[in-house]
Design an enzyme around this catalytic site. Structure first.
Site, short mmCIF file in Angstrom:
data_model
loop_
_atom_site.label_atom_id
_atom_site.label_comp_id
_atom_site.label_asym_id
_atom_site.label_seq_id
_atom_site.Cartn_x
_atom_site.Cartn_y
_atom_site.Cartn_z
N ASN A 1 95.40 -2.96 3.23
CA ASN A 1 95.73 -4.28 2.83
C ASN A 1 97.07 -4.57 2.22
O ASN A 1 97.61 -5.62 2.04
CB ASN A 1 94.77 -5.06 1.83
CG ASN A 1 93.25 -5.28 2.61
OD1 ASN A 1 93.19 -5.10 3.53
ND2 ASN A 1 92.28 -5.62 1.53
N LYS A 2 97.80 -3.59 1.92
CA LYS A 2 99.11 -3.64 1.25
C LYS A 2 100.09 -4.04 2.37
O LYS A 2 99.94 -3.93 3.66
CB LYS A 2 99.51 -2.21 0.65
CG LYS A 2 98.26 -1.73 -0.40
CD LYS A 2 98.35 -2.76 -1.39
CE LYS A 2 97.32 -2.56 -2.77
NZ LYS A 2 96.33 -1.72 -3.08
N ASN A 3 101.38 -4.26 1.61
CA ASN A 3 102.36 -4.76 2.83
C ASN A 3 103.06 -3.90 3.60
O ASN A 3 103.31 -4.27 4.89
CB ASN A 3 103.55 -5.26 2.00
CG ASN A 3 103.36 -6.43 1.35
OD1 ASN A 3 102.20 -7.01 0.97
ND2 ASN A 3 104.31 -7.53 0.92
#
Ligand code: PLP
Length: 376
Positions: free
Chosen positions: A187-189
């Protein structure tokens, strides 16, 4: 025809990266190897040439940073109650005591005045969190850390691609005594599916970091080996590093697109809905998440269900962690951190990811209006 379900986030992996992962799978070397080294070099380059080591999670980087900083039993570490619970769990994991302080109600990040007030001779470190990708004020943070001799371990899990005064988070804002921890969770950038990276201060031996990462093993040119420190099993695979290398090419474009989408939320969310919106920062934040607080009295469960009914996924990041059973058992209780509790109880993460269309934002805004009218 109804529009497809819009999740609150979705990774963007290009075909070139998928092909490169297939090449690694066929190569005969699928665990830590040349791709991890190349990924670490790319990360180091991004962080102004500082030493960077890759890990299999952001949680592992935080735990190893604490160990490298010499934090253990009898020490205290200050952090925020409004974060993913990993941030505080690692403090317990190394046998230290977490000292929580409340957040600033506007930025939702740790209140730096409270950090200074909570500092004692037992305080070994502070772990600030750049919640939703909005950086904690680095000038003020390092002013306090310098004054009290505190080691800073930046939990920048959500801040990869964000910056402070024009320099990317990952560079040193603290005289090169600071650690920076990144997560590359799905889910991180920037993602490696699961993974993390630790940026090391100048006074820490990268070799020791590598040994703590993998069983404490030190290898010698004659084929021999020794183990002189207790290490864990925290190495990243070449499969994961290959995904990360493919993502690095898009990082700037990801951040630009996230900022555009965030702007559209500011322009299109109806102020009459009474939602508390985030700080409108378009130069530092990487807009990892766009979070709104529901108006007092709104039923969050019903709201989430109504959004889902409209084809929109939303998230909750995060309930204040001191109210979890494990932390209540340590003595934390309701009322300890009123801002974090209020935000944690009312927060909603709206969809925001680089491949979203402008029209997706408009759909979310329309659904907000109908869902809130049903749940007020
Ligand atoms: C994601 C996250 C972590 C943990 O990272 P993992 O890679 O899931 O272990 C820690 N802190 C914060 C603030 C995070 O968002």
């Amino acid at each position: 025809m109804t529009a497809p379900f819009l999740p609150f986030t979705r990774p963007a992996i290009d075909e070139e990266t998928i092909a490169e992962v297939a090449n690694v799978l066929r190569s005969g070397w699928i665990t830590s190897g040349p791709k991890v080294q190349a990924f670490e070099a790319a990360l180091s380059d991004y962080c102004g040439g500082r030493p960077v080591r890759a890990f299999n999670s952001g949680t592992a980087t935080l735990e190893i940073a604490l160990r490298l900083a010499g934090v253990g039993a009898g020490d205290t570490v200050i952090t925020t109650p409004l974060t993913w619970v990993a941030t505080a769990n690692v403090i317990l994991e190394v046998g230290a005591t977490p000292i929580l302080v409340d957040v600033d109600p506007v930025t939702r990040n740790i209140d730096l005045d409270a950090v200074e007030a909570a500092t004692t001779p037992q305080t070994k470190a502070v772990i600030p969190v750049d919640l939703a990708g909005l950086p904690v004020d680095r000038d003020r943070l390092y002013g306090i850390a310098g004054k009290h001799g505190l080691r800073v371990i930046e939990d920048a899990a959500q801040a990869f691609g964000a910056s402070w005064n024009g320099k990317p988070i990952g560079h040193s804002f603290g005289n090169n005594r600071d650690f920076v921890s990144f997560s590359f969770h799905a889910n991180k950038n920037l993602t490696t599916s699961e993974g993390g990276a630790l940026v090391l201060p100048a006074d820490i031996d990268p070799g020791l970091c590598e040994r703590l990462r993998l069983q404490g093993v030190r290898r010698f040119p004659d084929g021999g080996m020794d183990v002189d420190v207790l290490g864990g099993k925290f190495n990243l695979t070449d499969i994961a590093a290959t995904i990360g290398l493919g993502q690095m090419k898009h990082l700037a474009a990801f951040t630009t697109r996230r900022r555009e989408l965030a702007r559209r939320y500011f322009d299109h969310i109806d102020p009459a809905l009474g939602l508390e919106i985030p700080v409108a920062d378009f130069s530092n934040s990487n807009w990892h998440m766009f979070q709104v607080l529901l108006p007092a009295g709104a039923d969050r469960g019903k709201f989430i269900a109504a959004m889902k009914e409209s084809g929109i996924g939303v998230g909750v990041h995060y309930p204040a962690l001191h109210l979890f059973s494990l932390y209540r058992a340590l003595g934390f209780k309701e009322g300890d951190f009123p801002h974090a509790e209020r935000i944690g109880a009312a927060t909603i993460t709206l969809p925001l990811f680089p491949s979203m269309l402008d029209s997706d934002i408009d759909r979310v805004c329309a659904a907000l209006t109908t869902s809130l009218s049903e749940t007020a």
